[in-house]
Structure formats: structure tokens, C-alpha cells
Scaffold this motif. Structure first.
Motif, mmCIF file in Angstrom:
data_model
loop_
_atom_site.group_PDB
_atom_site.id
_atom_site.type_symbol
_atom_site.label_atom_id
_atom_site.label_comp_id
_atom_site.label_asym_id
_atom_site.label_seq_id
_atom_site.Cartn_x
_atom_site.Cartn_y
_atom_site.Cartn_z
ATOM 1 N N THR A 74 -28.566 -55.705 -23.659
ATOM 2 C CA THR A 74 -29.756 -56.407 -23.159
ATOM 3 C C THR A 74 -29.387 -57.763 -22.593
ATOM 4 O OG1 THR A 74 -31.023 -55.320 -24.930
ATOM 5 C CG2 THR A 74 -32.099 -57.112 -23.751
ATOM 6 N N GLU A 75 -28.443 -58.452 -23.239
ATOM 7 C CA GLU A 75 -27.999 -59.761 -22.753
ATOM 8 C C GLU A 75 -27.405 -59.624 -21.344
ATOM 9 O OE1 GLU A 75 -27.278 -63.995 -23.878
ATOM 10 O OE2 GLU A 75 -28.598 -62.381 -24.557
ATOM 11 N N LEU A 78 -30.205 -58.989 -18.756
ATOM 12 C CA LEU A 78 -30.922 -60.222 -18.410
ATOM 13 C C LEU A 78 -30.087 -61.114 -17.503
ATOM 14 C CD1 LEU A 78 -32.570 -61.110 -21.861
ATOM 15 C CD2 LEU A 78 -33.609 -59.991 -19.895
ATOM 16 N N THR A 81 -29.870 -59.507 -13.899
ATOM 17 C CA THR A 81 -31.154 -59.553 -13.194
ATOM 18 C C THR A 81 -31.613 -60.988 -12.934
ATOM 19 O OG1 THR A 81 -32.341 -59.392 -15.313
ATOM 20 C CG2 THR A 81 -31.931 -57.340 -14.127
ATOM 21 N N LYS A 83 -32.386 -63.285 -15.148
ATOM 22 C CA LYS A 83 -33.375 -63.804 -16.094
ATOM 23 C C LYS A 83 -32.790 -64.922 -16.955
ATOM 24 C CE LYS A 83 -37.528 -63.638 -17.665
ATOM 25 N NZ LYS A 83 -38.672 -63.920 -16.797
ATOM 26 N N ILE A 84 -31.488 -64.855 -17.249
ATOM 27 C CA ILE A 84 -30.814 -65.940 -17.967
ATOM 28 C C ILE A 84 -29.609 -66.375 -17.138
ATOM 29 C CG2 ILE A 84 -31.575 -65.223 -20.266
ATOM 30 C CD1 ILE A 84 -28.882 -63.854 -20.679
ATOM 31 N N LYS A 99 -29.872 -63.992 -26.487
ATOM 32 C CA LYS A 99 -31.226 -64.437 -26.180
ATOM 33 C C LYS A 99 -32.275 -63.676 -26.983
ATOM 34 C CE LYS A 99 -34.584 -66.489 -24.101
ATOM 35 N NZ LYS A 99 -34.863 -67.910 -24.413
ATOM 36 N N THR A 118 -39.108 -58.612 -23.399
ATOM 37 C CA THR A 118 -38.771 -59.459 -22.257
ATOM 38 C C THR A 118 -39.109 -58.685 -20.985
ATOM 39 O OG1 THR A 118 -37.050 -60.815 -21.240
ATOM 40 C CG2 THR A 118 -36.381 -58.672 -22.085
ATOM 41 N N CYS A 120 -37.893 -58.424 -16.527
ATOM 42 C CA CYS A 120 -36.971 -58.858 -15.491
ATOM 43 C C CYS A 120 -37.213 -58.016 -14.241
ATOM 44 C CB CYS A 120 -35.519 -58.737 -15.959
ATOM 45 S SG CYS A 120 -35.062 -57.060 -16.480
ATOM 46 N N HIS A 407 -40.677 -63.560 -23.183
ATOM 47 C CA HIS A 407 -39.247 -63.504 -22.891
ATOM 48 C C HIS A 407 -38.546 -63.938 -24.162
ATOM 49 C CE1 HIS A 407 -35.370 -63.751 -21.142
ATOM 50 N NE2 HIS A 407 -35.342 -65.057 -20.975
ATOM 51 N N SER A 408 -38.351 -62.953 -25.086
ATOM 52 C CA SER A 408 -37.874 -63.228 -26.431
ATOM 53 C C SER A 408 -38.853 -64.170 -27.121
ATOM 54 C CB SER A 408 -36.453 -63.793 -26.402
ATOM 55 O OG SER A 408 -35.933 -63.912 -27.704
#
Length: 758
Positions: A74-75, A78, A81, A83-84, A99, A118, A120, A407-408
């Protein structure tokens, strides 16, 4: 107000044909809390424009056995995409952590405890993601996530393959008919073998799984993957694998690619007619035809495409996202079943239409900084900030004060959400599994399956002043987690918490300490032992007390005897079977003292002489007695009854009873001998044993005192693949050695009721 309602009522009766969905009459009726019963048959299907709009949405979960790499995957999703901005590892050295593991305990232990949501964007797709725990103790988080998701990524370890929780997750996905893609992770690890994992998925999970990729090397040689459908190879370059480069398939992998592609086509031909025709005619299957067939078979739950890579080494994740976009369903591709409450809860298919009536399901609750946070899956219609919605479980109308995307642990405020979205709302009091509507109909979504707790602990705060926070914590945790139960034992005075395992309860005790500053003493719950008698015994007791002035006098004569066995089960919580028979003749004991005598005998039966446990299955017969015109009173006769009961009890062959539980154990057949042997050592009696597929179901009766800690032993003996359920059956006499142990402990404690435990 009454005049307004009267006018509205006449308008409804005289001009009902003019009232349409969204019309002014409907709005006014809703304002005054009057339902309009909309017939299921009037629901319109999703329009082509809405279908096109929703085709760009994916609601997916990521599920697997513990430590298979879900949160790491998942990290990366994100990060790729956008997102982080950076990648952090589970239990990473930088002290930040992944996250999606926002809870301090999650980062310390390196495990996911609560599912986290979350969202994305990947290319033209909006993806809502729920990262779920892998540990069996937190299985409710997976259960309710899969209930509201349209598709899922099932992560399997390239080394461990199909593990215990993989089997549980598979059962949950099948229970809710969730289409899935499989991602074989950790191909960089020593001992990785994706073909062994695929065979395990076919054998143990009964999946029709086939690879759509093959790895370019394994272990330290894992460099990328080869796409079998498009016949292209991909390598992942850059410090964090962010650059995906398509290259010609190396010569070393071409033969394997063609063999595995043929296997893929053969597997699909078993479930797809178009591919079957091409396969039988030995014609070439074009990539676009193969992609379409994989999607059809995946949505029909007949096929599971297998992707490969290493999330930790940043390989294969982007292609997995392409697979999610290409093969997993949009909200309009799945069938959502609802219940029409005004039509005897008839089940029907609810169209996922943004223009339909609003219907949403609250599937998860959290206590946040600003009050209760309710996660909501919207199945139909739209909801806006400030709207009024109705909770179908209690009929209450509530306002939506705040609407957010999660988002988390971060939130983004939004003004509106529509069918297919997963959002959260604040300030709405409800329970997990409640359905909300806009009031124009009475629909409810089907409920979430909640497994029964398997383990209990006794809790008590170390400091009396912490009791307030202690009760607040228990109330909150029960509301958030349906598998966390709290009860009190009226016989032992203990507060009992029950859950899915040792880790589950350990986490809540630790959260109580950190979040509420409550230190607790934790122990094994006391067993609700009982006492009874086996033969008739007589009593003839006189209570006399003279200390100047009026004294006390009361005499009771009669007998106690065991009640005949009627075959009825005695509840561990309900009233005990105690009978009082007043067989007095004449007026030797005045009638005004009879209630006091009955109370005295009942009070004596609350505490037997062996271990101070309640006495059950006993009848007291009062035959005669005597009174004094001055010294007799209610207290004297109550004391006489208590002492008379104790006098007879010693001669009535008293015994101790323990609760016997009906236990059903489900295990793979290979562990049958081991588990039966363990149950016999626990003084269990095997009642039945049946085989269902690869599983063996054992039904037995086991003393409750022998079942504490059984969940851990069962998991250890079956490599985590065993499950069991337990329900009260009856009380039965204890063994002689246990009786001696209990009576000795009771006498050493000074005869305090409830102090004897085993």
C-alpha cells in the motif's frame, strides 16, 4: 404545525399522482419526518452516462496473512500514485513508519491493528483502498472491509505461500463474492518460488488461478517481470523503482513465456466460451481478446489472475495497479443486495445510481478528536454536507455536519459524495452495520457477519479513581469493535472482556493504559461453579436469643431434597432452580412469618458449604415449627431458615458442579488425531466427528475450566488453520481431585464466597 400537516395530508390524498421523487411535497413530508414508501419496482437502473462515470472508480481492499507485505504494498501504491512524497517502511529505522499504520502501537509492533482507508488516482482511475490487518485476532476488520468493497488484492508471500490467515481471507472473499487479483510478493527473498505458491492456491484455496506474468529471475536476481498477455518485459529503474521501462523479452525467458501463456489460455478456456473456441481451434489469442476474457472471468468469480513482484524492492507494483484498473470491477459491475423493510425484508438488487434514492452503510466506527467518525459506503444516491439522513435501525433523523475523505489518519473535507464512494461523517451516533437513507424509502443493506469471541480475561483497575475512565474505554471499544465484548459476572463480581485472541485483548488493555491512563490487573476469569445435593436430608433447627427484654425465637422443621432431573438446561446467567414448598398445617408458625422463612432458605442457597458457590436443583419443604408470642419476629425465622438449611446440607451428600461447554472445532483433516488427543487431555468427550471437504469438524463437550487459553493451543497445533466455537451446555459434577483442590482453596481463604477458583 397541525394545520400545515392537515393541508399536506389532503394534498397527498387528493393529488398523490402529482407527487414525484424530488418534488416539493416529498421534501415537505420528509421535513416533518413522514416516510414515502417507494416501491422497489420503481427504482431506475444506472443510466449510460452514470455507468461511464462510475467505470473510472475502483473500491478495493488489500488482504493477506500477517507479514505478507500488505502495508508495504500500500505504501508503494500511494507513492507511485503521487499520494505521498516519500516511502517509509513498516517498523522503519527513520521512526516514521508506513502511512497506513497511523496508530503508535502499530508502528511499535510492526503490524496492522485497524483497517485504514485512503484514496488515490492511477491514470484515469479513482481508487479507494482499505488496508486490512493480517493477524487472525483482528479478522473483523477484514470482514467488514470486504463487505463494502467491490474487489480485492490478495497478497501471498513468495516464500510462505498460502498460510493460515490466507485461508481465512479466502473464506471471507468467497462469503461476500469479492472478485480478486493475486499478487505474489517477496520474490526477492531467498527460497521464493511463485509456481509453488500458485499450486498451493489451486490445491488449498480451490482457485482457478494462473499467472499473467512471470518473474525475470528470483531471489537476488529478481530484475523485473514478463507480461504474458502482451509479450513484453518490464524493468523498474530509479532509486525507488519509479521508472517502468518496457524492453524486449530476453531470450532466456521466451520459451517459459510461451509455455505459461498457453497454460493461461487453457485455464481461461475452461470458464470462457470465446477463449475455448480459440483454444480448441489452436488459433492465436490476440492480447485484447485475452484481456477481455480475463476481466470477464475475474468478475464472474471463475478466475484469478496472478501478478508478481517485490513491493519492498519496488518491483511490479505499477503493473499491479494496471491490473486493478483493467480487471477488477467498478461499482456498477457488482450486484448489491438490499432488503425492502416494507415488503417483509424481501431481497432485491439495488442499482448503484447517483440519481437514485440515498442509501449508505456504516461499516466502521472510530472515536476521533472531534467525536465519533463513521465510515460510510454509499450504494445509491448522493449526500451533501448539511443534509438530513435517517438511521433505519431506530428511525432517527440526523444531520450530516461534516463529510470527509480519509487518507489514513488525515482527512479532506468534501461537500458531497455519491454512489460508489467511501467517505466518513462526523457527529452521527450509530452502530456498525446501520443503514442510512434519505427518508424516501425504507431499505436496509444486508448485515456484516460478526464472529463470536473465543477468549476472555478478567479486568479490574488498579486504582478506584480510574473506574470512570475504565468504563469510558470499555464503552468506546465495544462500539468500535463488534468482536470485543464486555460482561459482568454477578456471581464472582468480575468484569470480563472477551475477544478473538490473546493479542486482540492485549492491544485493548495497552490502549486503555495509553489513551485513558488506566492501569489494569488482568487475570483468568473465575469459573461459575455451582453446588447441589444428591439425597434427602432433614432439618430441625431452633433459633433462640435472649439478651434482656424481647429476644428472638423461631423453630423450623422439614427437609431438603434434590429436584428431579427434567432434562432442562440451566443457564449460566438465568435463575437457579430452587423451590420452596410450604407444607405447614395449623398455626404453629403465624402466616406473617412465612415470607421471611422463604427468604432465609433462598439466601442460604446462595452460598453452599463446600466452596461458597450457589446451590441449584434443590427443594426445601417446610413441615412444622414453633413460635413465641413475644420473642418471635421475621429476623428470628429468617436466621432459623438459614441455619436449618445449613444443618441439613451437610447430610445431603453435597457435590460441586462445573460448567460444561459444547465445543465445535473445525480443522484440516491432517490435524484430526492431534486435536482429538488434546481435547481428551482436557477431559473432553467427543460427541461426533465429520468430514467436509478437506476439513474435519469435531463436536465435543469440554469443561469450561479446561478451555482457557485453548485458542492459542489450537493455532499452535494447526499452524493457525483451526477455528472453534463454544456455547454453554450444562453443569456437571467435578472430578474428585478438582473437588479437593477447590474445597482446600476455599477453606484457606477463610470461607469467602467466590474465592475458590481453578
Amino acid at each position: 404545525m397541525r394545520r400545515g400537516l392537515s393541508i399536506l395530508s389532503r394534498a397527498v390524498l387528493l393529488s398523490s399522482s402529482t407527487i414525484s421523487k424530488g418534488g416539493i411535497y416529498e421534501c415537505l413530508l420528509f421535513k416533518y419526518g413522514i416516510f414515502i414508501n417507494q416501491n422497489v419496482s420503481t427504482l431506475t437502473d444506472v443510466s449510460p452516462a452514470e455507468r461511464e462515470q462510475l467505470s473510472h472508480t475502483r473500491n478495493i481492499g488489500i488482504s493477506a496473512h500477517i507479514d505478507s507485505g500488505k502495508t508495504t504494498l500500500t505504501e508503494r501504491i500511494l507513492f507511485y500514485t503521487g499520494k505521498i512524497r516519500d516511502i517509509h517502511e513498516v517498523k522503519g529505522k527513520d521512526g516514521v513508519g508506513a502511512k497506513m499504520d497511523s496508530m503508535e502501537l502499530e508502528r511499535e509492533k510492526g503490524i496492522t491493528i485497524q483497517s485504514a482507508a485512503t484514496y488515490c488516482r492511477w491514470k484515469d482511475k479513482q481508487i479507494n483502498i482499505i488496508d486490512t490487518p493480517g493477524h487472525v485476532d483482528f479478522t473483523i476488520e477484514v470482514e467488514r472491509a470486504l463487505r463494502v468493497l467491490d474487489g480485492a488484492i490478495m497478497v501471498l508471500c513468495g516464500v510462505g505461500g498460502v498460510q493460515s490467515q490466507s485461508i481465512t481471507v479466502d473464506r471471507q472473499m468467497k462469503r461476500y463474492d469479492v472478485p480478486r487479483v493475486v499478487f505474489i510478493n517477496k520474490l526477492d527473498r531467498m527460497g521464493a518460488n511463485p509456481w509453488r505458491v500458485i499450486n498451493m492456491a489451486r490445491d488449498k484455496l480451490r482457485l482457478n488461478a494462473a499467472a499473467v506474468q512471470i518473474p525475470m529471475g528470483l531471489e537476488e536476481h529478481h530484475a523485473g517481470v514478463v507480461d504474458l498477455i502482451d509479450r513484453k518485459a518490464y524493468i523498474f529503474e530509479g532509486p525507488k523503482g519509479e521508472t517502468v521501462t518496457a524492453i524486449e523479452v530476453p531470450t532466456d525467458f521466451k520459451a517459459d513465456m510461451e509455455a505459461r501463456r498457453k497454460e493461461l489460455v487453457e485455464r481461461l478456456s475452461e470458464v470462457d466460451d470465446e477463449i475455448a473456441d480459440l483454444f480448441l481451434s489452436e488459433a492465436e489469442v490476440p492480447p485484447d481478446v485475452l484481456h477481455a476474457a480475463v476481466r470477464r472471468a475475474t468478475l464472474a468469480l471463475k478466475f484469478q489472475p496472478v501478478f508478481m513482484g517485490s513491493a519492498f524492492k519496488n518491483k511490479g507494483v505499477q503493473l499491479l495497479l494496471d491490473g486493478v484498473s483493467r480487471y477488477l470491477p467498478s461499482p456498477t459491475d457488482v450486484s448489491n443486495r438490499a432488503l425492502a423493510l416494507d415488503e417483509n425484508e424481501a431481497s432485491f438488487q439495488l442499482p448503484c445510481s447517483p440519481s437514485g434514492p440515498f442509501v449508505g452503510l456504516a461499516f466502521k466506527l472510530e472515536e476521533g478528536r472531534y467525536g465519533q467518525l463513521t465510515y460510510l459506503r454509499i450504494y445509491s444516491g448522493r449526500v451533501k454536507k448539511g443534509d438530513y439522513i435517517i438511521n433505519m435501525s431506530n428511525g432517527k433523523k440526523v444531520r450530516v455536519p461534516r463529510l470527509v475523505r480519509m487518507h489514513s489518519d488525515e482527512m479532506e473535507d468534501i461537500n458531497a459524495a455519491s454512489a460508489g464512494d467511501i467517505v466518513a461523517i462526523f457527529g452521527v451516533d450509530c452502530a456498525s452495520g446501520d443503514t442510512f437513507t434519505d427518508g424516501t424509502q425504507r431499505f436496509a443493506m444486508t448485515s456484516i457477519r460478526v464472529p463470536e469471541p473465543v477468549m476472555s480475561l478478567a479486568l479490574i483497575p488498579k486504582a478506584p479513581e480510574q473506574m470512570g475512565n475504565f468504563m469510558k474505554a470499555l464503552t468506546r471499544f465495544q462500539k468500535e469493535d463488534p468482536t470485543f465484548r464486555v460482561s459482568s459476572n454477578s456471581e464472582t463480581g468480575e468484569i470480563i472482556i472477551s475477544g478473538m485472541g490473546e493479542l486482540h485483548l492485549e492491544i485493548y488493555v495497552e490502549r486503555m493504559r495509553r489513551e485513558y491512563n488506566v492501569e489494569c490487573e488482568v487475570g483468568k476469569p473465575k469459573v461459575s461453579f455451582r453446588e447441589t445435593i444428591r439425597q434427602r436430608a432433614e432439618f430441625n433447627y431452633t433459633h433462640k436469643k435472649q439478651s434482656g427484654g424481647s429476644g428472638q425465637f423461631g423453630r423450623v422443621i422439614g427437609y431438603i431434597e434434590p429436584l428431579p432431573d427434567t432434562g432442562e438446561q440451566v443457564s449460566t446467567e438465568g435463575p437457579r432452580r430452587f423451590e420452596f414448598d410450604n407444607a405447614l398445617q395449623g398455626n404453629d408458625i403465624p402466616p406473617e412469618f412465612h415470607p421471611a422463612i422463604e427468604k432465609g432458605f433462598a439466601e442460604a442457597a446462595n452460598s453452599g458449604a463446600l466452596i461458597g458457590a450457589p446451590v441449584e436443583n434443590v427443594r426445601v419443604v417446610l413441615q412444622d415449627g414453633a413460635s413465641h408470642p413475644v420473642d418471635s419476629n421475621e429476623l428470628a425465622f429468617r436466621v432459623a431458615a438459614i441455619q436449618g438449611f445449613r444443618q441439613a446440607y451437610q447430610n445431603a451428600s453435597p457435590i460441586i458442579l462445573e460448567p460444561i461447554m459444547k465445543v465445535e472445532v473445525t480443522i484440516p483433516s491432517e490435524y484430526q488425531g492431534t486435536i482429538m488427543g488434546d481435547l481428551n487431555r482436557r477431559k473432553g468427550i467427543i460427541m461426533d466427528s465429520t468430514t467436509s471437504g478437506d476439513d474435519c469438524i469435531i463436536q465435543c463437550e469440554v469443561p469450561l475450566n479446561s478451555m482457557f487459553g485453548y485458542s492459542s493451543v489450537l493455532r499452535s497445533n494447526t499452524q493457525g488453520k483451526g477455528e472453534y466455537s463454544m456455547a454453554y451446555s450444562h453443569h456437571s459434577p467435578v472430578t474428585r481431585d478438582l473437588e479437593e483442590e477447590l474445597t482446600t482453596a476455599f477453606s484457606k481463604s477463610g470461607g469467602r464466597a467466590g474465592s475458590a477458583s481453578a
